[in-house]
Design an enzyme around this catalytic site. Structure first.
Site, mmCIF file in Angstrom:
data_model
loop_
_atom_site.group_PDB
_atom_site.id
_atom_site.type_symbol
_atom_site.label_atom_id
_atom_site.label_comp_id
_atom_site.label_asym_id
_atom_site.label_seq_id
_atom_site.Cartn_x
_atom_site.Cartn_y
_atom_site.Cartn_z
ATOM 1 C CG ASN A 7 -6.965 -12.534 -18.489
ATOM 2 O OD1 ASN A 7 -8.194 -12.396 -18.425
ATOM 3 N ND2 ASN A 7 -6.187 -12.555 -17.427
ATOM 4 N NE ARG A 91 -8.129 -15.750 -15.468
ATOM 5 C CZ ARG A 91 -8.126 -14.752 -14.591
ATOM 6 N NH1 ARG A 91 -7.781 -13.551 -14.941
ATOM 7 N NH2 ARG A 91 -8.469 -14.983 -13.341
ATOM 8 C CG HIS A 180 -6.779 -17.183 -7.960
ATOM 9 N ND1 HIS A 180 -6.945 -16.782 -6.649
ATOM 10 C CD2 HIS A 180 -6.752 -16.063 -8.707
ATOM 11 C CE1 HIS A 180 -7.019 -15.466 -6.607
ATOM 12 N NE2 HIS A 180 -6.914 -14.997 -7.841
ATOM 13 C CG HIS A 208 -3.043 -17.178 -6.418
ATOM 14 N ND1 HIS A 208 -2.606 -17.491 -7.681
ATOM 15 C CD2 HIS A 208 -3.458 -15.882 -6.493
ATOM 16 C CE1 HIS A 208 -2.747 -16.458 -8.486
ATOM 17 N NE2 HIS A 208 -3.268 -15.457 -7.779
ATOM 18 N N GLY A 210 -2.087 -12.661 -4.075
ATOM 19 C CA GLY A 210 -1.895 -11.492 -4.926
ATOM 20 C C GLY A 210 -2.916 -10.452 -4.520
ATOM 21 N N GLY A 212 -5.906 -10.411 -5.657
ATOM 22 C CA GLY A 212 -6.903 -11.407 -5.274
ATOM 23 C C GLY A 212 -6.122 -12.552 -4.641
ATOM 24 N NE ARG A 241 -11.335 -9.451 -5.297
ATOM 25 C CZ ARG A 241 -10.790 -10.363 -6.087
ATOM 26 N NH1 ARG A 241 -11.138 -11.626 -5.976
ATOM 27 N NH2 ARG A 241 -9.902 -10.026 -6.990
ATOM 28 C CG PHE A 284 -0.508 -6.887 -0.095
ATOM 29 C CD1 PHE A 284 -1.539 -7.130 -0.996
ATOM 30 C CD2 PHE A 284 -0.669 -7.308 1.212
ATOM 31 C CE1 PHE A 284 -2.700 -7.771 -0.606
ATOM 32 C CE2 PHE A 284 -1.835 -7.960 1.617
ATOM 33 C CZ PHE A 284 -2.848 -8.198 0.705
ATOM 34 N N GLY A 331 1.745 -12.259 -6.722
ATOM 35 C CA GLY A 331 2.505 -11.045 -6.388
ATOM 36 C C GLY A 331 3.135 -11.033 -4.996
ATOM 37 C CD GLU A 334 4.877 -15.291 -8.421
ATOM 38 O OE1 GLU A 334 5.505 -14.406 -9.018
ATOM 39 O OE2 GLU A 334 3.881 -15.856 -8.907
ATOM 40 C CD GLU A 384 -3.269 -17.020 -13.058
ATOM 41 O OE1 GLU A 384 -4.466 -17.254 -12.886
ATOM 42 O OE2 GLU A 384 -2.728 -15.967 -12.680
#
Ligand code: AMP
Length: 396
Positions: A7, A91, A180, A208, A210, A212, A241, A284, A331, A334, A384
């Protein structure tokens, strides 16, 4: 076979070497500050101590060489030579409309990826550099490109068209793509597995969440909508974002603050989200700690984040005319039981409720809704790299 998963970012490169039979991660690591002073490789072989080596990496080819030398190192390595790498899975962020599946990389594919550079100017050129470097060092090893956008290519036109002059779609391919995708694909498949059902028989919403963050609607195995758009800026409030905003805000702020559209774009991508809303952090965990300590902006940012996720879940339940399962991943998804619980508080109307005991889980596959819930909720750690390794193997 051992598959090297790469990646590659503009100044960093993450890697994992995965044994495709056992799906075991043999080693993983990260090259940082490529092309800059103080470049560094962090490498960890399974079951061994993490090692950090500061070494000059003026470009990505030298970084890949460092990766190979770490993998074959007498002390920290896990393979004897390059010959033990059977394939490389890369990726790639943007595959535009050209790629709806992963592909074996050849010169034509490289050209087609390059043609998507415009759509992801920060990511695709870096991905290409990584592929080129690997091809240079391992010319005889087959390589596969796995696209973040591919899984979402099944979206119908009504989901991907913007309410803009059609010519922008025709001339510049301005439409919603979604990102994603590897994670949404992997997590929806795993959620079906955990429920003991076929994905083709289910309506699944994947959150998803995280740094992002995006939500997707996977209807009988196919993605029919997702929250990110032309770029990964659309949709949920994220770490830095903004997610969805009134587009008129851009011109308004540009005039008020006397800044350019490019500067505004930078603010929306890097200085907004929970970071901009709180002035505290994009992480977070920091926002949560501040909220516990009573910080009003942190409380408001988290409330807005959970509310937005719940709104997208509602929208996608409507889009699929129902939902069987809602899976949380990445993140925050989960690891953060409080966040999952806050989101679940909005979802009673769907016929689901959280089992707080089962929800007391971190990074583990598990059904977290109460037994007998009409709609199941699940915690499903994303992977991933494994998904890329599996797709690489499948193509070979
Ligand atoms: P990702 O982009 O998937 O790596 O997710 C990164 C985000 O997950 C960061 O904002 C982290 O703060 C968040 N995260 C990771 N672990 C936890 C946790 N235990 N509780 C809350 N947030 C977490």
């Amino acid at each position: 076979m051992n598959i090297l998963v790469i990646n590659c970012g503009s100044s960093s490169l993450k890697y994992q070497l995965i044994n495709s039979e056992s799906e075991e991660v043999l080693a993983k690591g990260l090259c940082e500050r490529i092309g800059l002073e103080g470049s560094l490789i962090t490498h960890q072989a399974a079951g061994k101590e993490k090692v950090k080596i500061e070494t000059p990496m003026q470009n990505h080819t030298l970084a890949i060489k460092q990766v190979i030398s770490a993998l074959t190192d007498a002390e920290h390595g896990v393979i004897a030579s390059l010959d033990e790498i059977g394939a490389v899975g890369h990726r790639v962020v943007h595959g535009g409309e050209k790629f709806s599946t992963s592909v074996i990389i050849d010169d034509e594919v490289m050209k087609a990826i390059e043609e998507c550079n415009d759509l992801a100017p920060l990511h695709n050129p870096a991905n290409l550099i990584g592929i080129n470097s690997c091809r240079e060092i391992m010319p005889n090893v087959p390589m596969v490109a796995v696209f973040d956008t591919a899984f979402h290519q099944t979206m119908p036109k009504k989901a991907y068209l913007y309410g803009l002059p059609y010519e922008y779609y025709e001339k510049y391919k301005v439409r919603r793509y979604g990102f994603h995708g590897t994670s949404h694909d992997y997590v929806s498949a795993r959620a079906a597995e955990l429920l003991g059902k076929k994905r083709e028989d289910l309506k699944i919403i994947v959150c998803h969440l995280g740094n992002g963050a995006s939500v997707s609607a996977v209807d009988h195995g196919k993605c029919i909508d997702t929250s990110m758009g032309l770029t990964p800026l659309e949709g949920l409030i994220m770490g830095t974002r903004s997610g969805d905003i009134d587009p008129a805000i851009c011109d308004f702020i540009c005039q008020k603050e006397n800044i350019t559209p490019a500067q505004m774009n930078n603010i929306l991508n890097k200085k907004s989200g929970v970071y901009g809303m709180t002035g505290i952090s994009s992480d977070f965990r920091d926002i949560e700690n501040a909220a516990y300590a009573g910080d009003e902006k942190a409380i408001a940012a988290l409330d807005a984040f959970h509310y937005k996720v719940a709104k997208y879940i509602g929208a996608y339940a409507a889009a699929m005319n129902g939902v069987d399962a809602i899976a949380f991943t990445a993140g925050v998804g989960e690891n953060n039981k409080v966040g999952r619980s806050e989101i679940a508080n909005y979802l009673g109307y769907l016929g689901t409720s959280m089992d707080e005991e089962k929800n007391n889980v971190r990074g583990e596959d598990r059904i977290i809704s109460k037994d007998g819930s009409k709609v199941a909720m699940l915690c499903v750690p994303t992977n991933e790299e494994l998904a890329i390794a599996r797709q690489t193997l499948a193509l070979l």
